[in-house]
Scaffold this motif. Structure first.
Motif, PDB file in Angstrom:
ATOM      1  N   ALA A 127       0.891  -1.143   0.041  1.00  3.64           N
ATOM      2  CA  ALA A 127       0.116   0.164   0.062  1.00  3.64           C
ATOM      3  C   ALA A 127       0.702   1.211   0.341  1.00  3.64           C
ATOM      4  N   ALA A 128       1.756   1.277   0.724  1.00  6.61           N
ATOM      5  CA  ALA A 128       2.646   2.556   1.152  1.00  6.61           C
ATOM      6  C   ALA A 128       3.425   2.775  -0.247  1.00  6.61           C
ATOM      7  N   ALA A 129       3.963   1.606  -0.932  1.00  9.85           N
ATOM      8  CA  ALA A 129       4.716   1.723  -2.323  1.00  9.85           C
ATOM      9  C   ALA A 129       3.747   2.255  -3.529  1.00  9.85           C
ATOM     10  N   SER A 130       2.467   2.156  -3.356  1.00  7.89           N
ATOM     11  CA  SER A 130       1.580   2.564  -4.297  1.00  7.89           C
ATOM     12  C   SER A 130       1.305   3.832  -4.175  1.00  7.89           C
ATOM     13  N   VAL A 131       0.795   4.287  -2.919  1.00  8.78           N
ATOM     14  CA  VAL A 131       0.454   5.706  -2.701  1.00  8.78           C
ATOM     15  C   VAL A 131       1.638   6.561  -2.623  1.00  8.78           C
ATOM     16  N   ASP A 132       2.828   5.983  -2.248  1.00  7.22           N
ATOM     17  CA  ASP A 132       4.138   6.798  -2.361  1.00  7.22           C
ATOM     18  C   ASP A 132       4.108   8.211  -1.554  1.00  7.22           C
ATOM     19  N   ILE A 133       3.490   8.018  -0.144  1.00  4.79           N
ATOM     20  CA  ILE A 133       3.973   9.010   0.780  1.00  4.79           C
ATOM     21  C   ILE A 133       4.798   8.539   1.892  1.00  4.79           C
ATOM     22  N   PRO A 134       5.532   9.389   2.572  1.00  4.59           N
ATOM     23  CA  PRO A 134       6.776   8.985   3.469  1.00  4.59           C
ATOM     24  C   PRO A 134       5.895   7.904   4.486  1.00  4.59           C
ATOM     25  N   ALA A 135       6.658   6.836   4.524  1.00  7.37           N
ATOM     26  CA  ALA A 135       6.253   5.663   5.257  1.00  7.37           C
ATOM     27  C   ALA A 135       7.268   4.672   6.249  1.00  7.37           C
ATOM     28  N   VAL A 136       7.063   4.358   7.216  1.00  2.98           N
ATOM     29  CA  VAL A 136       8.079   3.518   7.914  1.00  2.98           C
ATOM     30  C   VAL A 136       7.277   2.575   8.686  1.00  2.98           C
ATOM     31  N   VAL A 137       8.017   1.287   8.881  1.00  4.33           N
ATOM     32  CA  VAL A 137       6.974   0.185   9.629  1.00  4.33           C
ATOM     33  C   VAL A 137       7.682   0.209  10.889  1.00  4.33           C
ATOM     34  N   VAL A 138       6.677  -0.140  11.824  1.00  4.71           N
ATOM     35  CA  VAL A 138       7.003  -0.806  13.152  1.00  4.71           C
ATOM     36  C   VAL A 138       6.559  -2.229  13.054  1.00  4.71           C
ATOM     37  N   PRO A 139       7.411  -3.208  13.350  1.00  4.42           N
ATOM     38  CA  PRO A 139       6.909  -4.549  13.518  1.00  4.42           C
ATOM     39  C   PRO A 139       6.469  -4.989  14.876  1.00  4.42           C
ATOM     40  N   GLY A 140       5.494  -5.643  15.189  1.00  2.09           N
ATOM     41  CA  GLY A 140       5.010  -6.046  16.316  1.00  2.09           C
ATOM     42  C   GLY A 140       5.712  -6.715  17.217  1.00  2.09           C
ATOM     43  N   GLY A 141       6.732  -7.752  16.409  1.00  2.00           N
ATOM     44  CA  GLY A 141       7.721  -8.610  17.362  1.00  2.00           C
ATOM     45  C   GLY A 141       7.033  -9.904  17.603  1.00  2.00           C
ATOM     46  N   PRO A 142       7.923 -10.724  17.902  1.00  2.00           N
ATOM     47  CA  PRO A 142       7.605 -12.154  18.427  1.00  2.00           C
ATOM     48  C   PRO A 142       7.450 -12.311  19.587  1.00  2.00           C
ATOM     49  N   MET A 143       6.835 -13.434  19.929  1.00  2.00           N
ATOM     50  CA  MET A 143       6.525 -13.797  21.311  1.00  2.00           C
ATOM     51  C   MET A 143       7.667 -14.246  22.074  1.00  2.00           C
ATOM     52  N   LEU A 144       7.708 -14.412  23.394  1.00  2.00           N
ATOM     53  CA  LEU A 144       8.714 -15.188  24.286  1.00  2.00           C
ATOM     54  C   LEU A 144       8.356 -16.624  24.120  1.00  2.00           C
ATOM     55  N   THR A 145       9.445 -17.557  24.333  1.00  2.00           N
ATOM     56  CA  THR A 145       9.449 -18.841  24.339  1.00  2.00           C
ATOM     57  C   THR A 145       8.773 -19.552  25.475  1.00  2.00           C
ATOM     58  N   GLY A 146       7.631 -20.222  24.808  1.00  2.00           N
ATOM     59  CA  GLY A 146       7.009 -20.934  25.905  1.00  2.00           C
ATOM     60  C   GLY A 146       7.944 -22.549  25.986  1.00  2.00           C
TER      61      GLY A 146
END
Length: 567
Positions: A127-146
């Protein structure tokens, strides 16, 4: 350069009045002259891996405010891999299209993309590539080890492993059920090197995440610190007009492919990177993955290809430590979202645990990249992940056992009279983008029960669908063209001899009449035939896996311009 949002808020006419008045609600006057930052938020209780992203969004908002911007929460389509049927991949393009349209339609100057579960980061980047406005990702991250009975659990990977042990009779159904509450220990996405972890790390290598952030566990307070910093950064990106098209080039995709190989990442990254490149107009092909990645050493000892989990990976130094080891293979010109070359962030990136992240001189596998196969069975290519396969099966010759659909497979795979042995090649078709539809994660087919009971734990499997990044085995997947698009996979008959030769990048059927046959009528009847809605649109317009499985009318960028309304 003025702000994009000025087209909504600046001026004294009736339209500007309406825009300001309805958005005011306690907002000070000067808010309408500041950068307007959308926080594209995929938080959803039905996407459990992303459920914590509202907390992440709050930290992003604080950073945006601190830098002088106005944060605006924008809930977007959220796809939970574990829940939606028939497969989350069916809606990746829809999620991307919806996010693109909302970004274009609204008065926003930049966007922070909050994703985690498998399809959410790819869809947001498309989506960000197509609309081409400034964009940056924050990844939610992995869970801890069970852990269960003292043993660490890799979510996804151990589901496949433990469920096969139940079918083999070596684990009780009761013990399997008890492991369920231990599998998911905390917030966050899969803790293996599945698609979610892979796409976060690959997105950082691509240059769309602040270097060093991807792989931070979801419950780790440092993720909130990074989210705050990302909120500040997006305001800077607007000031400098640093849009995706201004810095994402073929060089960035080169680095993403190197990273994908070095971490032993999911095959799903191939179809996602191809789709993102298509939105940017970057000439990326399947052959680039083999050319760039095939000689890259596998350095990360993580499930499903290894022993450890994402919490260990972060502790051991994370992606930057891996990239430092293969620095000579990276393109030094590729920029990060920070405005600096990615390689500039590698100087202080030591390996803290050489068991989890190996040095370049002691790789797990000397050449660990995804291999692209071609032959009369896959003229437009197919993939195999050698790092997750059995070495003795990478060159193999066996007779096909063909299934025309996933339903056909489930109905017959455990039939004690099924003519199958350890040398057989299981072939499942009708599972490509068009055939199912959506290209489900079914390629890592469960093995026949009677062979599991004999101790068999891997066989060559071939499919036009995908497999979970948490899965493992000698699986040839993404076969293109798919059977539903007239690909040769639809011509295979049970008993045909199939030859797999990964070293020489071949996958062939040994039959002189192979390509002159008529397709199976039973297979054709199994293809999806929706009459309405998104599925109808999808089947009519989806492209093949070899080009990213995007919709034909979504390839390319439409930009940020929008028709002015009239009130």
């Amino acid at each position: 350069m003025g702000l994009r949002s000025e087209h909504w808020y600046a001026g004294d006419d009736r339209n500007a009045y309406i825009h300001r008045a309805w958005m005011r609600r306690g907002t000070p006057d000067d808010a309408f002259t500041r950068p307007q930052i959308a926080i594209a938020n995929t938080a959803s209780d039905l996407t459990p891996c992303n459920a914590h992203l509202n907390e992440v969004a709050a930290s992003v908002s604080n950073g945006v405010y601190e830098a002088g911007g106005v944060p605006l929460n924008l809930p977007v389509v959220s796809l939970g891999e574990t829940n939606v049927r028939p497969t989350a991949m069916l809606w990746r393009n829809m999620a991307a299209m919806a996010a693109e349209e909302m970004l274009r339609a609204n008065p926003v100057d930049g966007v922070v993309l909050l994703g985690g579960c498998d399809k959410t980061i790819p869809a947001l980047l498309m989506a960000a590539a197509s609309v081409d406005i400034p964009a940056v990702v924050v990844p939610g991250g992995p869970m801890l080890t069970g852990t269960f009975r003292g043993v660490p659990l890799g979510c996804g990977t151990d589901v496949w492993r433990l469920s096969e042990e139940v079918r083999a009779g070596t684990l009780s159904q009761d013990a399997f059920a008890k492991s369920e509450s231990a599998m998911i220990r905390s917030r966050g996405h899969c803790n293996t090197m599945g698609t979610a972890s892979t796409m976060a790390l690959v997105a950082e290598a691509l240059g769309t995440i602040i270097p060093g952030v991807a792989g931070t566990p979801a419950p780790d307070s440092r993720l909130l610190e990074a989210s705050h910093g990302t909120g500040k950064l997006i305001v800077e990106l607007i000031e400098k007009d640093r849009r995706p098209s201004t810095f994402l080039t073929k060089a960035n995709f080169h680095n993403a492919i190197v990273a994908l190989a070095a971490i032993g990442g999911s095959t799903n990254a191939v179809v996602h990177l191809l789709a993102i490149a298509g939105r940017l107009g970057v000439d990326l092909t399947l052959d680039d993955f083999d050319r760039i990645g095939s000689g890259v050493p596998l350095l990360v000892d993580l499930q499903p290809a290894g022993r450890f989990l994402m919490e260990d990976f972060h502790r051991a130094g994370g992606l930057l430590a891996v990239l430092r080891e293969v620095r000579d293979l990276l393109d030094p010109e590729a920029l990060s979202v920070t405005g600096n070359p990615l390689v500039d962030h590698l100087d202080d990136a030591p390996i803290w645990d050489p068991e989890v992240i190996r040095s370049r001189t002691e790789p797990i596998i000397a050449e660990g990249g995804i291999a692209v196969l071609r032959g009369n069975l896959a003229p437009r290519g197919a993939l195999i992940k050698p790092a997750a396969a059995s070495p003795n099966l990478l060159q193999h010759r066996g007779k096909a056992v063909v299934f025309d659909s996933i339903e056909d497979f489930h109905a017959r795979i455990d039939d004690p009279d099924l003519d199958v042995d350890a040398d057989s090649v299981l072939v499942l078709r009708g599972c490509g983008p068009r055939g199912y539809p959506g290209m489900p994660e079914v390629s890592n087919m469960p093995l026949p029960k009677k062979l599991l009971e004999q101790g068999v734990r891997d066989m060559v499997r071939i499919c036009d669908g995908r497999m979970s990044g948490t899965a493992y085995g000698t699986v040839v997947l993404h076969v293109a063209p798919e059977a539903a698009a007239g690909g040769p996979l639809g011509l295979v008959r049970t008993g045909d001899v199939i030859v797999l030769d990964v070293e020489n990048r071949r996958i062939d059927v040994e039959a002189p009449d192979f390509l002159s046959r008529a397709p199976s009528e039973a297979m054709s009847k199994a293809f999806a035939t929706p009459s309405r809605g998104w599925e109808r649109l999808y089947i009519d317009h989806v492209l093949g896996a070899d080009t990213g499985a995007d919709l034909d009318f979504l390839v390319g960028s439409s930009g940020s311009e929008v028709t002015r309304e009239s009130h």
